[in-house]
Design an enzyme around this catalytic site. Sequence first.
Site, PDB file in Angstrom:
ATOM      1  N   TRP A 227      -9.298  -6.312  -5.462  1.00 51.25           N
ATOM      2  CA  TRP A 227     -10.449  -5.812  -4.800  1.00 51.25           C
ATOM      3  C   TRP A 227     -11.655  -5.565  -5.527  1.00 51.25           C
ATOM      4  CZ3 TRP A 227     -11.740  -0.868  -2.992  1.00 51.25           C
ATOM      5  CH2 TRP A 227     -11.066   0.061  -3.753  1.00 51.25           C
ATOM      6  N   ASP A 228     -11.168  -5.204  -6.738  1.00 50.00           N
ATOM      7  CA  ASP A 228     -11.821  -4.496  -7.794  1.00 50.00           C
ATOM      8  C   ASP A 228     -13.289  -5.348  -8.057  1.00 50.00           C
ATOM      9  OD1 ASP A 228      -9.321  -3.566  -8.220  1.00 50.00           O
ATOM     10  OD2 ASP A 228      -9.648  -3.469 -10.155  1.00 50.00           O
TER      11      ASP A 228
ATOM     12  N   GLU B  70      -3.323   5.311  -3.887  1.00 46.61           N
ATOM     13  CA  GLU B  70      -1.965   4.466  -3.618  1.00 46.61           C
ATOM     14  C   GLU B  70      -0.862   5.659  -3.812  1.00 46.61           C
ATOM     15  OE1 GLU B  70      -3.175   0.048  -5.095  1.00 46.61           O
ATOM     16  OE2 GLU B  70      -2.598   1.583  -6.704  1.00 46.61           O
TER      17      GLU B  70
ATOM     18  N   LYS C  13      -4.777   9.710  -6.225  1.00 51.50           N
ATOM     19  CA  LYS C  13      -4.791   8.970  -7.275  1.00 51.50           C
ATOM     20  C   LYS C  13      -6.389   8.655  -7.542  1.00 51.50           C
ATOM     21  CE  LYS C  13      -3.609   4.408  -9.338  1.00 51.50           C
ATOM     22  NZ  LYS C  13      -2.695   3.115  -8.962  1.00 51.50           N
ATOM     23  N   GLN C  14      -7.182   8.088  -6.604  1.00 55.20           N
ATOM     24  CA  GLN C  14      -8.399   7.823  -6.628  1.00 55.20           C
ATOM     25  C   GLN C  14      -9.138   8.066  -5.323  1.00 55.20           C
ATOM     26  OE1 GLN C  14      -7.310   3.533  -6.953  1.00 55.20           O
ATOM     27  NE2 GLN C  14      -9.061   3.155  -6.293  1.00 55.20           N
TER      28      GLN C  14
END
Length: 772
Positions: free
Chosen positions: A357-358, A488, A600-601
């Site tokens: 999906w990046d 994640e 994580k992000q």
Amino acid sequence: MKNYIKADEWNIIEEGFDPHLNKISESIFSLGNGRMGQRANFEETYSGETLPGNYVAGVYYPDKTRVGWWKNGYPEYFAKVLNAANWIGIEVKIGDEILDLSAAEVSDFKRILNMHEGYLERSFTAKLKSGKTVKVKSTRFCSIADDEVGAIRYSISALNFDGQLTLTPFIDGDVKNQDSNYDEKFWEAVNDEISENEAYLTLRTKKTAFEVCTGSSVQLFKNKEEVKFTAEDIRKEKFVGQTFSVEVKANDEITLYKIAANLSSENHPKASLLANCKSVIKNAAAKGFDALLKEQVEAWATKWQESDIIIEGDVAAQQAIRFNIFQLFQTYTGKDDRLNIGPKGFTGEKYGGSTYWDTEAYCVPFYLATAPQEVSKNLLVYRHKQLGKAIENAEKLGFNRGAALYPMVTMNGEECHNEWEITFEEIHRNGAIAFAIFNYIRYTGDQSYLFDYGLEVLIGIARFWKQRVNWSSDKQQYVMLGVTGPNEYENNVNNNWYTSTLAAWCLKYAKEAADIVKNQQPEKYNSLVKALNFDEAEFADWADIVEKMYYPVDEEKGIFLQQDGYLDKEQILVKDLPASERPINQKWSWDRILRSCFIKQADVLQGLYFFEEDYDLDTLKRNFDFYEPRTVHESSLSPCVHSILAAKLNDEARAYEFYLRTARLDLDDYNNDTEDGLHITSMAGTWMSVIEGFAGMRVREDKLQFNPFLPGKWKSFSFTIGFRGTTLKVQITENGINIKNSGSIDLEIGIRDQYYKLAGNAEIEVDNATLV
């Protein structure tokens, strides 16, 4: 963090040879042209630690993944990009000694990646055990003017001896991937051919039966005079080469030119693959190295004219942003809508070289502004071509009626990721694809994309979300159970705010898109409705979900909760983590990570980035101030989103801090993971940090807007973007902003809260006093 790359505005420079850094440098100095690429392995023999990598776009192997815990719905394989035939190889012997930098005394080593002109140059002096000393200089590139061609100029000088040099240029297909199970090799020989100064090797992949023909042509010069040679042909398993010897005296220079080509059965009929490769080699060799290099330089000049960012006052920042832009264009050129962007591009094997999906969330904005419109459109056409596979993926999980679940990881549209919490639950990737369609149309104004491709994809995605939610009689709302958001470090959670927000937006946007197509192209609409067996009663179901979707919030703190129960976790801030426990993904057990509050992000903040115009600054600030201190940024995709949001909040210090985390991520090996490949997709996030963060560029109501600030360490920065048929050059200084329109199209430009007329072939300048 490493700090051995020399600062330079247009070049990546390594001085001195450190074998412990070699694999990192192999990634950093990688080359590519969208059709093929290679790590910066040496041409000559190297027995030290190395990660060989030559890659051909679109060629992959479906590695079997079924194991003891296999469950219904799991992918049958994990697709991986293959290490393909090594075409750069040149064995060098001085007398009876093989030139090997791992066994020689190396001095004056220098490696330069010339980003302005698109080539890699390397030079060194090597003293062998016998005491014989040679000086070598090599230059090579993968042509973006002819993307099936690569070229090498390899010069070796005898410094202190008379004797014999033996050169063996070769093509080696007897290769494997670093992560091959039991050292399995994925290529089988089809045929080989050697004649005069040319060699050809055709290989076929196991299972997928892709064929690639690699060919080469060589020329030899001594002290700039061409040498006619008689070569000894060498054939081994999946290996062809030619050996020839030259007598030299001290200070003689021998130069080998090697022109090569990789042709794939993706682009050529298998029956004519060899013949077509010969034709490509013949034409390229006729031009010669210098002419090919001239074409390369001219092609890169055009790229830079369309996309360069110029930073005054900070050489390290200038080098970093150009490195990121350079690698993005080496990875994807947009010429082929069957190709996409792997997180590592052509620089390594990690993540299988597959599409994530990046692409939609991070790369599409970059290509929208820096390349012809067709380039970003082809990224979206890629997904439309795979809609049928997305519907099959959903069917494997029990969905029906044309519901489409795009894969988290794919080569051909099939899901091929084998971790359950990703395969089944990280379904927000569907939303990223829908948002990319919206983003493309918002930026380009090309609503015809909806008519031809977009609406069909949006309906499939909307049908998926309709079936994925369920009605909670307790809450009297729709809930989204068992998902994994962008963060994640949380798996199998209920009501991830980002996923639910994105799902509701997708349903709303699909209805809006359907109305546009119905009103503007009723015949196409009716045809599509019939083909999809679509009942407009589905719109009412979508609207009901949009109206009654449940979102977890904390009223007291005024924040959106990442998911149900997030505040049940012990709330520890990243600043209180001992340095010895970072990164937690390398120091902690997975169980401990999942039970922690650490992110994580960007997750909630990813949603606020996508839909910032729906929220006021106070809401954005409360959520940013809560989640940022809990984010460990152990994904390369994270800091850019934080940088853009910080800039939106006028928090210039943190905006720049987060930018620095991503800009030199690979050049300085920030996370100690550059050796297995560069973080290509996060490089687009670096560009976004500058353009959407520092320049504050947005598209609102079909108009470009800017809300700029100048980082304190910079004297100025400027950039070029394409927008709706014209090209703009934007410069931001301590005094204000200047925008030049080099096209004939008149625009209305927003700067802060004011709008200005910008006529074609004109410019506007607004000083900071006016902006206040």
